[in-house]
Design an enzyme around this catalytic site. Structure first.
Site, short mmCIF file in Angstrom:
data_model
loop_
_atom_site.label_atom_id
_atom_site.label_comp_id
_atom_site.label_asym_id
_atom_site.label_seq_id
_atom_site.Cartn_x
_atom_site.Cartn_y
_atom_site.Cartn_z
N GLU A 1 4.68 10.36 -3.29
CA GLU A 1 5.58 9.11 -3.58
C GLU A 1 5.84 8.48 -3.76
O GLU A 1 5.90 7.03 -4.25
CB GLU A 1 6.10 9.55 -1.88
CG GLU A 1 6.98 10.79 -0.89
CD GLU A 1 7.43 10.09 0.14
OE1 GLU A 1 7.80 9.19 0.47
OE2 GLU A 1 7.82 10.90 0.90
N GLU B 1 5.76 17.07 3.47
CA GLU B 1 6.61 16.81 4.63
C GLU B 1 7.96 17.40 4.67
O GLU B 1 8.77 17.21 3.36
CB GLU B 1 6.42 15.00 3.95
CG GLU B 1 5.40 13.86 4.49
CD GLU B 1 5.11 12.85 3.62
OE1 GLU B 1 6.76 12.05 4.15
OE2 GLU B 1 4.33 11.99 3.49
O1 IFM Z 1 6.96 7.55 6.89
C1 IFM Z 1 7.04 8.46 5.51
C2 IFM Z 1 6.92 8.58 4.75
O2 IFM Z 1 4.96 7.16 4.70
C3 IFM Z 1 6.61 8.75 3.72
N1 IFM Z 1 7.43 10.03 3.52
C4 IFM Z 1 8.99 9.54 4.34
C5 IFM Z 1 8.07 9.79 5.57
C6 IFM Z 1 9.81 8.72 6.59
O3 IFM Z 1 10.21 8.34 6.30
#
Ligand code: IFM
Length: 465
Positions: free
Chosen positions: A176, A369
């Protein structure tokens, strides 16, 4: 807490092809703790979280969920749930405490022990090199606003792949980069907490350059499976006026196209370049950079949580993550939302995956994710009943299955997160885990959602036996 109205049917696990990867994800600073152990240097998140007013309740990752010492127990839990893969990140300051130069063998040894434990249990390691814990020493030299940090990332990549390349099959450069640039340097909500569009634009480009240089190093070391993880989202205009559509274009540019076009097409979108220049925040591109950035990937990781609805005429005064975005903002979801206030929109996942299939050259996709935070409690029966997270999981897996049926080349799904953990600026107030952690005792309790996910994985295996 709002719960969703419709309980989806359990996911059709047979809709996923044989060989589909089922995993869960975490990141170093969010779970490891042990921040001053075995020679680890400070990261920008140590500095940020220890700065008063930066995180909720002043929470820090000092202890987190003690994964550094409890990793065996955590891997045993993964095995119990039937996970086939585990996505984790390496803490750069554990391996190179000053970000450059001296290598800390004890840090590398920790990751080797973790990886060996995973392999021993038949769980495939998916290693991310950078999930936001930049060594503070590099921040002191400009961090991601300095071009040199991309070269330092390549050196760090070489150290890690030399140490672990014989046993880690799946590699990811960055997690990210939108967060480590726009959220961190433009909105100031993540470390290092700057509010400066020009510096944010520099961070965007240097992170992408780091990805490209890191990929080169991984290829030279013959790493078999190399990818990058982006957080992406459909952007909805609040209405259909020309002004709303213009805001949608600008936000989509900085949320999605700026990253995807650079990595998959080898160019930044003209309209985004113009927006950033108009905001006094040019991307510091040098000759040859985009060829490095757009080297072929084995997979693209997609982190999906919600769709963004945006409106012109900003009124709330909230810090904007958009460069030049003072006059527009995201609006609260009108429907059901998680405890983060994020709208629940599984259709957004299907739409996003379809867009990637339609608008970009073919690349295997992995949902690296996806998950939701809820105000979980341990019940009198000792269990953690989290029906809203079970619904979220099933509805998003159903959307992923629909995308597959529509021809999307989707190879895997990682639940965020394996464990409750340090949710950055929100501290420990938001629980994303499928496994509950009692922060006072560090006791782990698989939630109902962990059982539901294990069931999906089991049914998938049975469908392809
Ligand atoms: O916790 C975060 C993660 O570190 C990166 N993506 C989003 C998640 C939730 O906010």
């Amino acid at each position: 807490m709002t719960s969703i109205d419709v309980r989806p049917e359990p996911t059709d696990a047979g809709a996923f092809p044989a060989g589909f990867t089922w995993g869960a994800a975490t990141s170093s600073y969010q779970i490891e703790g042990a921040v001053d152990v075995d020679g680890r240097g400070p990261s920008i998140w140590d500095t940020f979280s220890h700065t008063p007013g930066r995180t909720r309740d002043g929470d820090t990752g000092d202890v987190a969920v003690e994964h550094y010492t409890r990793y065996r127990e955590d891997v045993a839990l993964m095995a119990e749930l039937g996970l086939a893969a585990y996505r984790f990140s390496v803490a750069w300051p554990r391996v190179m405490p000053q970000g450059r130069g001296q290598v800390e063998q004890r840090g590398l040894d920790f990751y080797r022990r973790l990886v060996d434990e995973l392999l021993d249990k038949g769980i495939a390691p998916w290693l991310t090199l950078y999930h936001w814990d930049l060594p503070q020493a590099l921040q002191d030299e400009g961090g991601w606003t300095a071009r040199d940090t991309a070269a330092r990332f390549a050196d760090y990549t070489a150290v890690v792949v030399q140490a672990l390349g014989d046993r880690v099959p799946h590699w990811s450069t960055l997690n990210e980069p939108w967060c480590s640039s726009l959220l961190s340097h433009q909105a100031g909500l993540h470390a290092p907490g700057e509010r400066d569009g020009a510096r944010a634009a520099r961070a965007v480009h240097h992170l992408l350059l780091a990805h490209g240089l890191g990929t080169q190093v991984l290829r030279e070391a013959a790493a078999p499976d190399v990818g990058l993880t982006l957080n992406l989202a459909p952007i909805d205009p609040a209405g259909d006026s020309p002004a709303d559509l213009e805001v949608q274009r600008r936000v989509d540019g900085q949320m999605n196209r700026m990253w995807l076009d650079a990595v998959l097409l080898g160019r930044y979108p003209d309209d985004v370049v113009a927006d950033l220049e108009a905001a006094g925040a040019p991307l510091p591109v040098q000759d040859g950079d985009l060829a490095v950035i757009s080297a072929p990937l084995d997979w693209l990781g997609v982190n999906y949580y919600f769709r963004n609805r945006v409106v012109g005429g900003s009124t709330s005064g909230k810090p904007s993550p958009w460069i030049g975005g003072q006059d527009y903002e995201e609006v609260e979801p009108t429907g059901p939302a998680t405890s983060m206030g994020w709208g629940i929109a599984p259709d957004g996942l299907r739409e996003l995956l379809g867009r990637l299939r339609d608008e970009y050259p073919p690349v295997p996709l992995v949902i690296t994710e996806n998950g939701s935070a809820w105000d979980d409690v341990v019940s009198a029966d000792g269990a953690v009943h989290d029906p809203a997270r079970v619904d979220y999981l099933h509805s998003h897996l159903t959307a992923a299955g629909a995308a597959l049926a529509e021809g999307v080349d989707l190879r895997g799904y990682f639940a965020w997160s394996l464990l409750d953990n340090f949710e950055w600026a929100q501290g420990y107030a938001k629980r994303f885990g499928i496994v509950h952690v009692d922060y006072a005792t560090q006791q782990r309790t698989p939630k109902d959602s962990a059982r539901a996910y294990a069931d999906v994985i089991r049914r998938h295996q049975a469908a392809h036996a």
